[in-house]
Design an enzyme around this catalytic site. Sequence first.
Site, PDB file in Angstrom:
ATOM      1  N   ASP A 142       0.857  -1.188   0.000  1.00 18.04           N
ATOM      2  CA  ASP A 142       0.000   0.000   0.000  1.00 18.04           C
ATOM      3  C   ASP A 142       0.887   1.229   0.000  1.00 18.04           C
ATOM      4  OD1 ASP A 142      -2.363  -1.444   0.051  1.00 18.04           O
ATOM      5  OD2 ASP A 142      -2.559  -1.361   2.226  1.00 18.04           O
ATOM      6  N   ASP A 155      -7.062  -1.154  -4.517  1.00 18.30           N
ATOM      7  CA  ASP A 155      -8.157  -0.837  -3.590  1.00 18.30           C
ATOM      8  C   ASP A 155      -9.080   0.225  -4.182  1.00 18.30           C
ATOM      9  OD1 ASP A 155      -7.003  -2.602  -1.749  1.00 18.30           O
ATOM     10  OD2 ASP A 155      -5.928  -0.999  -0.703  1.00 18.30           O
TER      11      ASP A 155
END
Length: 177
Positions: free
Chosen positions: A132, A148
């Site tokens: 991430d 995401d």
Amino acid sequence: MLDKNNGNSKNSFISWAVFCMGAGTLIFLDQLLKLWSTENLADSPPRALLNDILGLTYFHNTGAAFGFLADFSWGRWAITALVIVLLATVMWYYWRLPLFNKMWFARVPLIFIFAGGIGNLIDRFRLGYVVDMLEFLFIDFAIFNLADVYVTVGAFTVVAAIILLGKDAPWPFNDGK
């Protein structure tokens, strides 16, 4: 093989070609950003972008979306199994959508959901965690990645498409009626 929705194998082929090319492109962009983040952000402090709205912060996510289930050792496998079932469901629903023009409004977000799921699955299988790097700086929110974003935007758009398309959108197990 003829598509059961309208009997036109050419349109069915084109639909699946669009699915594969669209998902492939989105997965490539997600993996490219994750690679760039790993090489350029892993050992550096967070960076602010877009007038302190969005930042870049390297993070290993061992949980599901937004870090959910990160503290459970079995979570990785449960998440992986759930994602595989959801990806199969997305492909099944994509196949069930009729091939007339207004259904593209529902097909495109399904491609985004599929690409996002695959992008994060690649990380889980390859690394054991998801990379991430995107962070909202103006609120306390989890660090996330491009995959995401694909899943979130795709899911909201699919729901909107189903609401807007109403009776024309096939519901599960109703044989398109």
